[in-house]
Design a protein around this motif. Structure first.
Motif, PDB file in Angstrom:
ATOM      1  N   VAL A  89      13.714  26.049 -36.396  1.00 41.46           N
ATOM      2  CA  VAL A  89      12.473  25.587 -35.769  1.00 41.46           C
ATOM      3  C   VAL A  89      12.500  25.417 -34.278  1.00 41.46           C
ATOM      4  N   GLY A  90      13.028  24.160 -34.620  1.00 40.76           N
ATOM      5  CA  GLY A  90      12.819  23.015 -33.463  1.00 40.76           C
ATOM      6  C   GLY A  90      13.035  23.416 -32.193  1.00 40.76           C
ATOM      7  N   ALA A  91      14.128  24.117 -32.491  1.00 33.79           N
ATOM      8  CA  ALA A  91      14.609  25.246 -31.227  1.00 33.79           C
ATOM      9  C   ALA A  91      13.681  26.090 -30.337  1.00 33.79           C
ATOM     10  N   GLY A  92      12.998  27.455 -31.475  1.00 32.68           N
ATOM     11  CA  GLY A  92      11.796  28.088 -31.681  1.00 32.68           C
ATOM     12  C   GLY A  92      10.885  27.497 -31.159  1.00 32.68           C
ATOM     13  N   LEU A  93      10.496  26.005 -31.608  1.00 40.11           N
ATOM     14  CA  LEU A  93       9.326  25.529 -31.090  1.00 40.11           C
ATOM     15  C   LEU A  93       8.953  25.774 -29.256  1.00 40.11           C
ATOM     16  N   MET A  94      10.138  25.429 -29.006  1.00 37.23           N
ATOM     17  CA  MET A  94      10.658  24.608 -27.848  1.00 37.23           C
ATOM     18  C   MET A  94      10.589  26.183 -26.589  1.00 37.23           C
TER      19      MET A  94
END
Length: 806
Positions: free
Chosen positions: A429-434
């Motif tokens: 999720v963190g990577a997706g947001l970035m």
């Protein structure tokens, strides 16, 4: 203990498959965490190299009235006043950057120069490698021009000549004596190549702000006390010089906080993401250890029967895991060395001199601690599982009993797998947001066409401008040289290009409209001076009126062009054309710069992709604005970088003293200015990929072991008529339970963790619906695939062979 360690090593050698898998998994986890910790330590905690008592350095800036967050820098007069009267500091010094052109026989070289108050070197306490540092006498009126070099410039351009001290060089057209060479890698304040004394003009320094300032806090005082004293001194200056200092304050901040501004949050997030990978790796190895321990139940039962205590058995298992963790830490150190090199090579800009990623003793301590934590975490699970198993029954049977004891550790294995899925989801999720944020930024329309444009910067330092008419027409002559070249479509110049890491603003006022004399209350806009062909070269559309013309010269009436943001903000009725605008550093009603007629309105340009355009942009013809340095934009046919040498030679043919610098395609410049967002998006993407891979390996391993333990049961089901599809479906449902539990936990944690990334995201919410919808589905699909593969293999077992295996 030594005997336990030897036995543990023999066990690892006896099972090379397990040892290699476990060690590689731990190496990835520990190596990733160490890589991030190296960055964390370098950015946030490691003291500034070579500088004495770096923790007492304070960054000082004056602030505009009613805008306390704005950094307007210091002026020279105020700086010297503070240095004489402040008692909470041992001294304060100022510095500012300048373009330094050194002339050599092969051709001129452009360096990063720093004008600096000479007392800075005594305060910083950094001895020179050769010669001496700058002294107070070097800044006195009439003093000989002197300079300091970095060790790199000394080696690269002077061949490391030990007799360099006292030699004269031509710096910005004037003879300058070299008095010293600074130590290797010392480029204070950031990436300086050369230092010269900072001198103050008595008149100009009273009214010109913008200089950076650093002070050293005196022992026994706190920064709050220094802030109070500086506030009092600022009040005295405001009373004595109301025209320039009315309402001007001073703000003090620890120097390290200024240096890491904007990088603390992403660096910490990157470290916590690496810790998540470390936990996933430990969970995987713990599962491997559980499987291995269940296979050793008969051995452990025999040892118990021969008189070994339960505590002795647990100690042996813990020691084996600690040995495994230690070996994994050594491999992790190698992975970290490679990871740090990769991380540094992925940074597209030059790093400040104080940011060093070499391995300090702190890093080795971190590796040791993490390896021992990994060993402990990986050893507790099998020890707990063995203690809960009925080992006495293991002496009676090798088949059914093991299946029974395996069920005793099933919940623990399931918890570990669900935990891995949860952590992997948070990372994804963190990577997706970035990535989504970076995509949003790249999707922004900059307002111009950057394709096939090569850019560079060039100019004439003041000391080299022996003929004002010549340097003022330099850019027109360059345009006349470059434009006719075959393959050149258009050529233009501008004071600051979009994407350049430079700020160029102006205070603006409009004729016939009242505006405040107070600097902090005045309107501010982006400011650019440019050539006639600039808008057409970058293909910035004209919305109303006209572009600049060749007839807009220094002798003609002043003119200006504004963008649509300014037009809508200050002329909502749509009547901007024909009005008059005034611009400068500080304006007052009734005087100041002359008024310029607004003759055109152009489209909005995003000078930085990651910043809003709410201020708007004011353009003036370069013929009516003094600029000794400009950026040149050349639109060409074909690959822009193929034109670098041609353009460099054309500039040298025009003036052999002028090197070009900051050479890059305009499209690359726009990306470089937001490199940090792209960089951290890549890092999070890599970490998420590693976490996903480890989590899938973990669930694959658990399902494989689970099916091996149920070989007889599956054989019976198949013998009684169950189809392969039914068996696969049953296994997938059991795997889906673990995945759903992990997804549920991970989704809840992700909602909270995403808020920590709010300041790093561009035009998307921390709870971005597409990210939170697609990422769990992706993880669920990959995890189910990891369940499906071993289930398909299990259905190929011959039923009768499986039944007889018991």
């Amino acid at each position: 203990m030594i005997a336990d360690i030897r036995y543990a090593l023999r066990q690892l050698i006896a099972q090379p498959g397990f040892a290699i898998t476990a060690l590689l998994t731990l190496a990835v986890g520990i190596g990733t965490a160490t890589t991030s910790f190296t960055t964390l330590d370098s950015v946030l905690y490691r003291p500034l190299p070579l500088i004495r008592d770096a923790g007492t350095l304070i960054y000082a800036t004056q602030t505009a009235p009613h805008r306390p967050a704005d950094d307007i820098g210091f002026n020279g007069f105020d700086l010297e006043y503070v240095n004489r009267h402040a008692e909470t500091i041992t001294g304060i010094w100022g510095y500012s950057s300048f373009t330094a052109i050194l002339e050599f026989d092969p051709g001129p070289v452009r360096l990063n120069g720093t004008l600096i108050t000479p007392r800075a070197f005594a305060e910083l306490g950094v001895p020179p490698l050769l010669g001496r540092t700058l002294q107070e006498s070097d800044a006195l009126p009439g003093a000989e021009a002197v300079t300091l070099l970095t060790e790199h410039i000394w080696q690269q351009h002077f061949g490391g000549d030990p007799e360099i001290i006292g030699q004269s060089v031509t710096l910005n057209g004037a003879p300058t004596r070299i008095v010293g060479v600074m130590p290797a890698h010392w480029r204070y304040p950031e990436i300086s190549d050369i230092w010269t004394p900072l001198t103050y003009d008595p008149v100009v320094s009273r009214t010109t702000f913008g200089m950076s300032a650093v002070a050293r806090l005196r022992p026994g005082f706190k920064i709050e006390q220094a802030q109070a004293e500086f506030k009092s001194l600022a009040a005295h200056l405001a009373q004595a010089y109301p025209d320039t200092n009315e309402g001007v304050g001073v703000r003090l901040t620890w120097l390290r906080d200024i240096q890491i501004e904007g990088t603390r949050e992403p660096t910490l997030l990157m470290f916590w993401a690496s810790c998540a990978i470390f936990l996933i790796a430990c969970a995987n190895v713990a599962n491997l250890q559980l499987t291995r321990a269940l296979g050793r139940q008969r051995e452990i039962a025999l040892r118990l029967a021969l008189g070994a205590s339960g505590g002795r058995i647990v100690r042996q298992l813990i020691v084996e895991s600690m040995v495994l963790g230690t070996l994994g830490g050594l491999l992790g150190l190698i992975v970290a060395l490679w990871g740090v090199d990769c991380a540094i090579s992925a940074i597209p800009v030059e790093m400040p001199f104080w940011l060093r990623f070499d391995f300090s003793p702190t890093i080795f301590v971190f590796v040791f601690i993490t390896s021992q934590i990994a060993g402990l975490l990986c050893g507790l699970a099998p020890a707990w599982g063995i203690r809960r198993s009925n080992l006495a029954l293991s002496l009676q049977s090798q088949g059914r009993t093991q299946a029974g004891t395996a069920r005793g550790t099933g919940r623990l294995r399931a918890c570990l797998v669900s935990g891995e899925i949860a952590i992997a989801l948070v990372l994804l999720v963190g990577a997706g947001l970035m990535v989504r944020s970076l995509y949003q930024m790249k999707a922004v329309k900059p307002g111009f066409d950057a394709s096939n444009i090569i850019t560079f910067r060039v100019g004439v330092p003041v000391s080299m401008a022996d003929n004002e008419d010549r340097w003022r027409t330099l850019f027109d002559r360059l345009n006349a040289r470059i434009s006719p070249l075959p393959g050149v479509v258009q050529c233009a110049t501008v004071s600051t290009l979009p994407g350049a890491d430079m700020n160029e603003h102006a205070v603006i006022g409009f004729r016939g409209r009242p505006f405040s004399d107070r600097p902090g209350e005045q309107n501010v806009a982006e400011f650019r001076s440019n050539s006639v062909d600039y808008f057409e070269t970058l293909r910035i559309p004209l919305r109303a009126g006209r572009y600049f013309l060749s007839s807009d010269t220094a002798d003609s009436p002043p003119v200006a062009i504004i963008d649509e943001v300014m037009a809508h903000k200050y002329f909502p009725a749509g009547d901007a054309i024909g009005h008059y605008v005034q611009s400068g550093d500080k304006l007052k009603a009734g005087d100041g710069p002359q008024w310029a007629e607004i003759v055109g309105i152009v489209g909005v340009v995003r000078h930085r992709l990651d910043e809003p355009v709410d201020q708007g942009t004011l353009y003036r013809p370069q013929t009516q604005v003094k600029n000794s340095f400009m950026s040149v934009a050349v639109r060409v046919d074909g690959e822009p970088l193929a034109w670098v040498e041609t353009l460099r030679n054309e500039v040298l043919n025009e003036d052999p003293r002028l090197p070009i610098y900051w050479v890059a395609p305009l499209s690359r410049m726009m990306k470089t200015i937001v490199w940090d967002r792209a960089y951290f998006a890549q890092v999070f993407g890599v970490y998420a990929g590693i976490g996903l891979l480890l989590a899938c390996i973990g669930i694959y391993g658990v399902m494989t072991f689970h099916l091996v333990q149920r070989t007889r049961e599956l054989g019976v089901r198949l013998a009684l008529g169950a189809t392969s599809r039914q068996v696969v479906g049953m296994v997938l449902r059991q795997g889906l339970q673990l995945v759903l539990i992990g997804l549920g936990i991970g989704f809840a944690v992700s909602l909270g963790a995403a808020q920590l990334m709010a300041n790093l995201l561009f035009e998307i919410s921390p709870r971005d619906p597409p990210t939170f919808a697609l990422v769990p589905l992706l993880l669920a699909a990959v995890a189910l695939l990891a369940c499906y593969l071993p289930s398909r293999r299990a259905t190929r077992v011959d039923p009768m062979t499986a039944i007889r295996s018991d």
